[in-house]
Scaffold this active site. Structure first.
Site, PDB file in Angstrom:
ATOM      1  N   ARG A  48       0.819  -1.236   0.000  1.00 50.93           N
ATOM      2  CA  ARG A  48       0.000   0.000   0.000  1.00 50.93           C
ATOM      3  C   ARG A  48       0.834   1.258   0.000  1.00 50.93           C
ATOM      4  NH1 ARG A  48      -5.377  -1.085   3.284  1.00 50.93           N
ATOM      5  NH2 ARG A  48      -5.600   1.145   3.124  1.00 50.93           N
ATOM      6  N   LYS A 154       1.774 -19.837   4.389  1.00 52.12           N
ATOM      7  CA  LYS A 154       1.016 -20.318   5.535  1.00 52.12           C
ATOM      8  C   LYS A 154       0.654 -19.141   6.433  1.00 52.12           C
ATOM      9  CE  LYS A 154       3.274 -21.874   9.245  1.00 52.12           C
ATOM     10  NZ  LYS A 154       3.945 -20.882  10.094  1.00 52.12           N
ATOM     11  N   HIS A 184       7.831 -24.011   4.020  1.00 50.57           N
ATOM     12  CA  HIS A 184       9.264 -23.851   3.714  1.00 50.57           C
ATOM     13  C   HIS A 184      10.116 -25.033   4.200  1.00 50.57           C
ATOM     14  CE1 HIS A 184       9.698 -22.231   7.820  1.00 50.57           C
ATOM     15  NE2 HIS A 184      10.991 -22.478   7.689  1.00 50.57           N
ATOM     16  N   LYS A 188      13.967 -27.471   2.598  1.00 50.96           N
ATOM     17  CA  LYS A 188      15.261 -27.683   3.277  1.00 50.96           C
ATOM     18  C   LYS A 188      15.926 -28.930   2.701  1.00 50.96           C
ATOM     19  CE  LYS A 188      13.729 -25.640   7.664  1.00 50.96           C
ATOM     20  NZ  LYS A 188      14.567 -24.524   8.066  1.00 50.96           N
ATOM     21  N   GLU A 222      13.155 -24.156  19.383  1.00 48.52           N
ATOM     22  CA  GLU A 222      13.656 -22.819  19.039  1.00 48.52           C
ATOM     23  C   GLU A 222      14.045 -22.096  20.314  1.00 48.52           C
ATOM     24  OE1 GLU A 222      11.693 -20.850  15.483  1.00 48.52           O
ATOM     25  OE2 GLU A 222      10.003 -21.737  16.526  1.00 48.52           O
ATOM     26  N   ASP A 242       1.110 -22.907  14.438  1.00 49.26           N
ATOM     27  CA  ASP A 242       2.232 -22.230  13.787  1.00 49.26           C
ATOM     28  C   ASP A 242       3.245 -23.223  13.220  1.00 49.26           C
ATOM     29  OD1 ASP A 242       3.756 -19.926  13.084  1.00 49.26           O
ATOM     30  OD2 ASP A 242       5.052 -20.232  14.831  1.00 49.26           O
ATOM     31  N   HIS A 247       4.750 -27.813   9.508  1.00 49.89           N
ATOM     32  CA  HIS A 247       6.120 -28.320   9.359  1.00 49.89           C
ATOM     33  C   HIS A 247       6.297 -29.716   9.977  1.00 49.89           C
ATOM     34  CE1 HIS A 247       6.613 -24.271   8.243  1.00 49.89           C
ATOM     35  NE2 HIS A 247       6.949 -23.762   9.402  1.00 49.89           N
ATOM     36  N   LYS A 347       8.946 -22.681  21.651  1.00 53.02           N
ATOM     37  CA  LYS A 347       9.727 -21.439  21.567  1.00 53.02           C
ATOM     38  C   LYS A 347      10.474 -21.301  22.881  1.00 53.02           C
ATOM     39  CE  LYS A 347       7.742 -19.242  17.856  1.00 53.02           C
ATOM     40  NZ  LYS A 347       8.560 -19.212  16.643  1.00 53.02           N
ATOM     41  N   LYS A 352      18.301 -24.034  19.663  1.00 56.41           N
ATOM     42  CA  LYS A 352      17.552 -24.260  18.423  1.00 56.41           C
ATOM     43  C   LYS A 352      18.071 -25.526  17.753  1.00 56.41           C
ATOM     44  CE  LYS A 352      16.668 -22.212  13.858  1.00 56.41           C
ATOM     45  NZ  LYS A 352      15.221 -22.139  13.697  1.00 56.41           N
TER      46      LYS A 352
END
Ligand code: BG6
Length: 512
Positions: A48, A154, A184, A188, A222, A242, A247, A347, A352
């Site tokens: 925008r 997603k 995604h 990988k 993570e 999420d 995934h 999380k 990670k």
């Protein structure tokens, strides 16, 4: 299928967003650097905000990491444009169409267009509607040079019902072969290798079933919390929507699927969807015993104090959203019945890492390393809590990130007079062997969408089956009589309650 795209315009809706700056443009710059993009591909960012082409280029350049990305962007820069539009306005979409025509040197009839919807989910349908109304999605046949494809980021829906509505809406305007639903994780390198590893090597497949595998463990841990500006989105979704619904269930499907007849996208997806459909749907009592949801409270990550989820900027007061989910899933089919698939994502965990561990059964009789004086019960307990891990000989570990590796553990006799078995490993590491880093997931996926290879994208029935399972979990957690959400300190390995999910199995949650 061409390995390089022909005359193409990649139109990114949501061009001012984080994904465009951090992932999409760097991936395109790397493709350019590798000579895989072709000089006839141009990129048109749409958002925008009013901005000139030059200002957009400067903004992207500033966000580009040093190295291949920066080098590639220098050569790509002149083919990057910006167009300001409100995606919900028909007039703006018509103006965009005129601009795109003006920018296509080969003429409209010879230019393919890839529309990338990097937008808030509530704008997907409106944007598609405006594009369709302007005739911008119409395609004469599959092989036309004026092809039109749409990449959808997603989350694809919020639950089964909304995913189906979105699908129906998309199918009103597009054929299935025009739709590229991205996950995604499938881009990988090591995730793609799961198929290669399983179906090119003959030594594992005969063992790849309930008779020889005791459990499969999949972790997406993570250390980051909710990233700046994402709390609103995250709080509506949580760990389950999420990461687990998409995934992790894709990883599970790749590990558990039957061999496809060919490498054709549909053959692979047919097999994945069979696994997702076979996921056992737990009833409320099952769910309480086979799942844990939790959120992080204040703690310490990498030596620095970290606040709790409820104190993150933008998280609504009294939120019940989980930042951690652990599940003991089951695939009810002949190959896997009775084998727990332990899934864990959180999380703000200790570190990670993404990893799959395939744990083979212990020998039927423990001839070696059985400590004297332990009752059978104590012995089994010690096996379970991992303190006798040298007795468990065979685990195959597929490390997806940060290290990209495969390792197989087995037992060998320690030199000496006594018959003591000790753990050993066969290791393979991508970087050591190939001496180069793997391409980022978006690099591969963008190229595939540009050349029209849907293999690594999701089909609507896969999404449907994933939501069918996830909805049962999420609805069960939200039920009035459900156990309250657990807590874990930021920087820890998650809530202790999750250890109980291993009940009856040997071993415990991986620490990467
Ligand atoms: C995204 C989630 O899809 O995947 C993020 O929305 C998450 O919350 C990310 O951090 C993890 O991806 P990766 O590739 O870093 O494991």
């Amino acid at each position: 299928m061409a390995s390089k795209p022909d005359a193409t315009q990649l139109v990114i809706f949501g061009a001012s967003g984080d994904l465009t700056h951090r992932k999409l443009i760097p991936a395109l710059a790397r493709l350019e650097c590798a000579g895989q993009l072709g000089s006839t591909v141009s990129i048109i960012g749409v958002a925008r905000r009013e901005m000139s082409d030059d200002a957009f280029r400067a903004e992207l350049e500033a966000a580009m990491p040093q190295g291949l990305e920066r080098e590639g962007f220098q050569s790509l820069k002149d083919r990057v444009f910006y167009h300001s539009a409100d995606v919900t306005s028909t007039a703006d979409i018509h103006a965009l169409q005129t601009r795109l025509r003006g920018l296509s040197p080969s003429g409209d009839a010879n230019t393919g267009r890839l529309f990338y919807l990097s937008l808030k989910p509530e704008l997907f349908a409106k944007t598609l509607g405006s594009l369709a109304e302007a005739g911008m999605l119409a395609m004469e046949n599959r092989d036309t040079p004026a092809w039109r494809r749409v990449v959808v980021e997603k989350p694809f829906g919020h639950d089964l019902a909304s995913a189906r509505t979105l699908n129906q809406y998309m199918h009103q305007h597009l054929r299935e072969y025009q739709i590229y639903r991205i996950d995604h994780y499938l881009g990988k390198e090591t995730v793609q290798n799961i198929l290669g590893f399983r179906f090119h090597n003959t030594i594992f497949e005969p063992l790849w079933n309930r008779h020889h595998i005791e459990l499969v463990q999949i972790t997406v841990a993570e250390s980051i919390g909710v990233e700046k500006g994402r709390a609103g989105f995250y709080d509506e979704n949580g760990a389950m929507r999420d990461v687990v619904q998409n995934h992790m269930l894709q990883l599970l499907a790749l590990v558990a699927m039957e061999a496809p007849a060919t490498l054709d996208g549909d053959d692979i997806r047919n097999q994945k969807v069979e696994v997702l459909r076979a996921l056992h749907l737990p009833d409320p009592a099952d769910l309480a015993a086979s799942s844990v949801r939790a959120r992080y409270v204040a703690g310490e990550v990498d030596g620095k104090a970290a606040i709790g989820y409820l104190d993150e900027l933008g998280v609504p007061k009294g939120s019940q959203t989980e930042t951690y989910a652990a599940l003991r899933a089951e695939v009810d089919n002949w190959r896997w019945s009775g084998v727990p698939f332990m899934l864990r994502h959180g999380k703000r965990m200790k570190k990670k890492f993404t990893e799959i561990k395939v744990q083979f059964r212990t020998p039927p009789v423990q001839l070696f390393n059985r400590p004297e004086g332990l009752s059978d019960r104590e012995f089994r307990k010690k096996l379970r809590d991992g303190s006798l891990c040298q007795v468990r000989p065979n685990i195959l570990t597929i490390s997806i990130q940060p290290s990209e590796a495969l390792s197989l553990s087995f037992g060998v006799k320690r030199p000496g007079a006594n018959m003591v078995m000790t753990p050993a490993k066969l290791n393979f590491n991508y970087e050591d062997v190939f001496q180069c880093e793997s391409a980022p997931a978006y690099q591969r996926l963008l190229l595939d969408a540009l050349i029209g290879d849907p293999t690594l994208f999701l089909r609507s029935d896969e999404i449907d089956a994933s939501w069918r399972y996830s909805d049962v979990i999420i609805d069960g957690w939200r039920a009035a009589d459900a156990r309250p959400i657990s807590e874990y300190p930021a920087g820890s390995w998650g809530p202790e309650e999750a250890d109980a999910l291993f009940e009856g199995c040997e071993g415990g949650w991986s620490r990467g």
